[in-house]
Design an enzyme around this catalytic site. Sequence first.
Site, PDB file in Angstrom:
ATOM      1  N   VAL A   1       0.869  -1.218  -0.046  1.00 47.11           N
ATOM      2  CA  VAL A   1       0.141  -0.168  -0.145  1.00 47.11           C
ATOM      3  C   VAL A   1       0.843   1.441   0.050  1.00 47.11           C
ATOM      4  CG1 VAL A   1      -1.432   1.548   1.245  1.00 47.11           C
ATOM      5  CG2 VAL A   1      -1.793  -1.176   0.959  1.00 47.11           C
TER       6      VAL A   1
ATOM      7  N   PHE B   1      -8.379   0.800  -1.469  1.00 45.55           N
ATOM      8  CA  PHE B   1      -9.353  -0.316  -2.244  1.00 45.55           C
ATOM      9  C   PHE B   1      -8.667  -0.704  -3.407  1.00 45.55           C
ATOM     10  CE2 PHE B   1     -12.199   2.560   0.137  1.00 45.55           C
ATOM     11  CZ  PHE B   1     -12.718   1.697   1.116  1.00 45.55           C
ATOM     12  N   LEU B   2      -7.098  -0.993  -3.296  1.00 41.28           N
ATOM     13  CA  LEU B   2      -6.321  -1.432  -4.441  1.00 41.28           C
ATOM     14  C   LEU B   2      -6.448  -2.770  -4.712  1.00 41.28           C
ATOM     15  CD1 LEU B   2      -3.191   0.575  -3.600  1.00 41.28           C
ATOM     16  CD2 LEU B   2      -5.328   1.532  -4.906  1.00 41.28           C
ATOM     17  N   LYS B   3      -6.644  -3.262  -6.059  1.00 42.59           N
ATOM     18  CA  LYS B   3      -6.664  -4.484  -6.332  1.00 42.59           C
ATOM     19  C   LYS B   3      -5.240  -4.970  -6.728  1.00 42.59           C
ATOM     20  CE  LYS B   3      -9.494  -4.368  -9.797  1.00 42.59           C
ATOM     21  NZ  LYS B   3      -9.898  -2.913  -9.693  1.00 42.59           N
TER      22      LYS B   3
ATOM     23  N   ALA C   1     -16.203 -19.242 -10.139  1.00 45.60           N
ATOM     24  CA  ALA C   1     -15.518 -20.416  -9.232  1.00 45.60           C
ATOM     25  C   ALA C   1     -14.468 -20.567  -9.550  1.00 45.60           C
ATOM     26  CB  ALA C   1     -16.596 -21.336  -9.691  1.00 45.60           C
ATOM     27  N   GLY C   2     -13.786 -21.226  -8.417  1.00 48.44           N
ATOM     28  CA  GLY C   2     -12.432 -21.396  -8.554  1.00 48.44           C
ATOM     29  C   GLY C   2     -11.845 -22.285  -7.428  1.00 48.44           C
TER      30      GLY C   2
ATOM     31  N   CYS D   1      -5.195  -9.513   1.665  1.00 42.34           N
ATOM     32  CA  CYS D   1      -6.331  -8.746   2.152  1.00 42.34           C
ATOM     33  C   CYS D   1      -7.592  -9.710   2.500  1.00 42.34           C
ATOM     34  CB  CYS D   1      -6.939  -7.750   1.064  1.00 42.34           C
ATOM     35  SG  CYS D   1      -5.871  -6.468   0.751  1.00 42.34           S
TER      36      CYS D   1
ATOM     37  N   ARG E   1       0.800 -15.146  -0.551  1.00 45.28           N
ATOM     38  CA  ARG E   1       0.222 -15.221   0.743  1.00 45.28           C
ATOM     39  C   ARG E   1      -1.101 -15.786   0.390  1.00 45.28           C
ATOM     40  NH1 ARG E   1       1.100  -9.281   2.694  1.00 45.28           N
ATOM     41  NH2 ARG E   1       1.028  -8.894   0.412  1.00 45.28           N
TER      42      ARG E   1
END
Length: 456
Positions: free
Chosen positions: A11, A157-159, A264-265, A272, A340
């Site tokens: 961040v 709110f970062l992707k 789905a996955g 996060c 992570r």
Amino acid sequence: MNITIIGTGYVGLVAGACLADLGNHVFCLDIDQSKIDLLNAGGVPIYEPGLKEVIERNIDAGRLTFSTNVAASVAHASVQFIAVGTPPDEDGSADLQYVLAAARNVGRHMTDNKVVVDKSTVPVGTADKVSAAIQAELNARFASASPTFSVVSNPEFLKEGAAVEDFTRPDRIVLGVAADAAGQQALAILRQLYAPFNRNHERTRVMDVKSAEFTKYAANAMLATRISFMNELANLADQVGADIELVRQGIGSDPRIGYSFLYAGTGYGGSCFPKDVQALIRTGREHGQTLRMLEAVEAVNHDQKSVLVNKVFARFGRDLSGKTFALWGLAFKPNTDDMRDAPSRVVIGALLRAGARIVAHDPVAEHEAQRVVALDLADAPALLERIEFAAKPMQAVQGADALIIVTEWKAYRSPNLAALKAAMKTPVVIDGRNLFEPDFMAAAGFQYAGIGRNTH
């Protein structure tokens, strides 16, 4: 404007580089000297598309500085962003030791008024703790009038994989400020800082501090819920003979639902969602409320990370001795090297312990994967001899009994199927990201298993 960013993690580094790119003079502080040395030498400790170029551009322009000098960082700017990590504690709550240490350093060195901005993801009520930590340091230094400060909540709110784009083109800027005069003055300063992002239309959402802190957790919990919801339905679709991809299209076309986060996955991972869901559950318990839905979201996600392993066992049995599996994708999502809570770690650990050999490929996460897999297998280091990493996707599948797709990198979306089949010992594809159509793969001669695609 002069800005200080405390913490050069994911961040802080993105925020600092992007704010410097707007013409601000940004001082990035970190206590890790090796990381600062790397940044000053032109390196970047994380993989994020476009970030290296932004950092280089602003170092060259003299607008971006990296240092371990705490006193200099506090003196540099009236606006101090706290962007340090908040890892999960043993009980699932957010560990605030780094946030509060940063706050104490500000109070210990400040000689003029400050706006202290919580950019880290923190539980509701953290701003009060930050304020108390700063005030305690000021009280120890000043017998009478001391510099003033206001603590603002400004969650990110970062992707990952699109962080630079998200920061420079935000869908919302949440500012939680106090209602007093100091809070309103802080709001005016931050409105000025973020003005370039509001030229097209107003993106700022102003609220009280606790609501802003809550908003970040609520957003991530909602997205995690959608993922677990679809994964649970996908597992049922496999049993009843439905195709979850057709279901996704059917429900996503409803504007009240939409298409986002309905794929789905193999479960969510990263920095996060896992820790934020856990932290929100913990906050509920601290206030006497059981967040049953989020507990279920977490439980579903935990089990979903084993879905590929279970499909392997169903096809090859639980003793995988003598079997070789190719893995495409290691990072928890594309365009990052973040391992992570990555589902690949569960797959690798389970297959190796079952006797398999693994050849893995990832465009950017190989080095980080080697590090974390060694940690995961610290109790059985000999298993590491049965995993290797390929430089190219097709190298990984040579002689493989099956290909397991874990991460949906673009490089995996359109392989030469004839060459893929010829390279493999047996043409089995277990697709954790539903990259391919089952009928198309069957026609190409593959035994194909997706997630909820009625292929088993």
